[in-house]
Design an enzyme around this catalytic site. Structure first.
Site, PDB file in Angstrom:
ATOM      1  N   HIS A  38      33.014 -36.649 -28.798  1.00 62.40           N
ATOM      2  CA  HIS A  38      33.477 -35.550 -29.025  1.00 62.40           C
ATOM      3  C   HIS A  38      34.369 -35.660 -27.308  1.00 62.40           C
ATOM      4  O   HIS A  38      35.122 -35.000 -27.585  1.00 62.40           O
ATOM      5  CB  HIS A  38      31.892 -34.360 -28.633  1.00 62.40           C
ATOM      6  CG  HIS A  38      31.380 -34.688 -29.635  1.00 62.40           C
ATOM      7  ND1 HIS A  38      30.055 -33.726 -29.790  1.00 62.40           N
ATOM      8  CD2 HIS A  38      31.011 -34.529 -31.111  1.00 62.40           C
ATOM      9  CE1 HIS A  38      29.575 -33.906 -30.191  1.00 62.40           C
ATOM     10  NE2 HIS A  38      30.345 -34.435 -32.057  1.00 62.40           N
TER      11      HIS A  38
ATOM     12  N   HIS B  97      33.700 -30.442 -37.600  1.00 63.92           N
ATOM     13  CA  HIS B  97      33.421 -31.019 -36.993  1.00 63.92           C
ATOM     14  C   HIS B  97      33.152 -32.613 -37.528  1.00 63.92           C
ATOM     15  O   HIS B  97      33.613 -32.938 -36.524  1.00 63.92           O
ATOM     16  CB  HIS B  97      31.835 -30.859 -36.815  1.00 63.92           C
ATOM     17  CG  HIS B  97      31.440 -31.656 -35.256  1.00 63.92           C
ATOM     18  ND1 HIS B  97      31.633 -31.094 -33.788  1.00 63.92           N
ATOM     19  CD2 HIS B  97      30.349 -32.702 -35.712  1.00 63.92           C
ATOM     20  CE1 HIS B  97      30.955 -32.418 -33.393  1.00 63.92           C
ATOM     21  NE2 HIS B  97      29.878 -32.973 -34.574  1.00 63.92           N
TER      22      HIS B  97
ATOM     23  N   ASP C  60      34.991 -35.959 -34.556  1.00 62.59           N
ATOM     24  CA  ASP C  60      34.060 -36.909 -35.041  1.00 62.59           C
ATOM     25  C   ASP C  60      35.486 -37.932 -34.904  1.00 62.59           C
ATOM     26  O   ASP C  60      35.469 -39.174 -34.584  1.00 62.59           O
ATOM     27  CB  ASP C  60      33.206 -36.793 -35.637  1.00 62.59           C
ATOM     28  CG  ASP C  60      31.970 -36.577 -35.402  1.00 62.59           C
ATOM     29  OD1 ASP C  60      31.588 -35.580 -33.888  1.00 62.59           O
ATOM     30  OD2 ASP C  60      30.578 -35.878 -35.514  1.00 62.59           O
TER      31      ASP C  60
ATOM     32  N   HIS D 235      30.532 -42.305 -38.260  1.00 67.21           N
ATOM     33  CA  HIS D 235      30.928 -43.373 -37.317  1.00 67.21           C
ATOM     34  C   HIS D 235      31.034 -44.097 -38.008  1.00 67.21           C
ATOM     35  O   HIS D 235      31.927 -45.116 -37.317  1.00 67.21           O
ATOM     36  CB  HIS D 235      30.182 -42.805 -35.734  1.00 67.21           C
ATOM     37  CG  HIS D 235      30.034 -41.594 -35.938  1.00 67.21           C
ATOM     38  ND1 HIS D 235      30.243 -40.659 -35.152  1.00 67.21           N
ATOM     39  CD2 HIS D 235      28.625 -40.676 -35.630  1.00 67.21           C
ATOM     40  CE1 HIS D 235      30.094 -39.441 -34.895  1.00 67.21           C
ATOM     41  NE2 HIS D 235      29.434 -39.643 -35.387  1.00 67.21           N
TER      42      HIS D 235
END
Length: 300
Positions: free
Chosen positions: A78, A259, A263, A286
């Site tokens: 973030h 969101h 990321d 991720h």
């Protein structure tokens, strides 16, 4: 010519880490030309520095962790996204514990602090990462991240969890989209059934009612909802008609996809700078994000 930029002053943040529950104080400050973004674990000493680069990624389970020697910093995505969205080339981040505070689950607290002060323009040209040929990374989950040559950046993400609540969502970032108002304010999310598992296994120690959108995909009992209310230590929650828990009101209908884009922007910054590329992602996470950043670095 675009010049490198840093912050005009230092900014302090304090709060719990989402996964560890450990309280950390973090100071985000200016840095000299060509520093990039570095993290310094001040609790381990002035030399405990980890450069925010893909080769230092050590874990991507539920967040992005970078490590070097004995120093690790987790859930960096973030703040990395915020600095990228605000156009910051160089920053030094001092932190006194292992996990970046989750704050409200988005990059909004960073934006609220930094955006009003503007940036400090430095006396050296920005070194863009220019993509010469298409890079595509896939995995067994059906995730794809594609990086294509382009004169300016653009990000397009498709989010599909096979969820009747979320449906299929899309989000974009390019020079016509204001990151601070349309991307950075979007909060993390979790499915109700995942939340039960995470709490049961002591894996989300810093979660609270203000920092996560909760999606109720499957039927739940009043007792199950009450248990979550007790875990959050808040008055009784309920499941809304649109399938979300009543702890938060969505900032955008596609806030969850936005969101995931937040990321992606933070993770791809681990390539070491600002990309001149067309970025397309589907079912991003991720693991594949950081694998793509590493592939970019290998190609440059």
């Amino acid at each position: 010519m675009q010049f490198q930029q840093t912050l005009k002053k230092s900014y302090s943040f304090e709060g719990k880490g989402l996964h560890t529950g450990k309280v950390a104080k973090m100071v985000v400050g200016p840095a000299p030309v060509d520093t990039g973004i570095i993290f310094r674990r001040v609790d381990l000493g002035d030399d405990a520095v980890v450069e925010a680069l893909a080769e230092n990624v050590s874990n991507t389970a539920r967040s992005t962790t970078i490590s070097k020697g004995e120093a690790s910093v987790s859930t960096i995505e973030h703040i990395m996204s915020a600095l990228t969205g605000l156009g910051i080339d160089n920053a030094c981040i001092d932190i006194d514990n292992v996990e970046v505070p989750i704050l409200d689950g988005s990059a909004k607290p960073y934006i609220d602090a930094m955006w009003k002060d503007g940036v400090d323009v430095q006396d050296s040209p920005r070194k863009y990462i220019e993509i010469k040929e298409t890079i595509e990374v896939t995995n067994e989950k059906g995730s794809v991240v594609r990086i294509e040559p382009a004169e300016e950046f653009s990000y397009n993400i498709k989010t599909d969890f096979n969820s009747k609540v979320l449906g299929v969502q899309y989000a974009d970032w390019n020079p016509t989209v204001e990151y601070a108002e349309e991307i950075g304010v979007c909060r993390t999310f979790v499915f109700f059934h995942e939340l039960q598992f995470l709490f049961a296994n002591n894996l989300v120690k810093g979660g609270d009612v203000d920092n996560a959108i909760v999606i109720v995909e499957h039927p739940v009992t009043d007792e199950q909802v009450q248990q979550i209310s007790q875990l959050f230590n808040v008055p009784a929650l309920e499941v809304r008609a649109d399938g979300y828990l009543s702890n938060l009101v969505l900032r955008f209908p596609n806030e969850c996809s936005r969101h995931k884009l937040l990321d992606l922007i933070g993770d791809l910054r681990l390539a070491g700078g600002f990309l001149k590329a067309k970025i397309t992602a589907e079912k991003a996470g991720h693991g594949i994000n950081t694998a793509t950043a590493k592939k970019i670095r290998e190609n440059i």
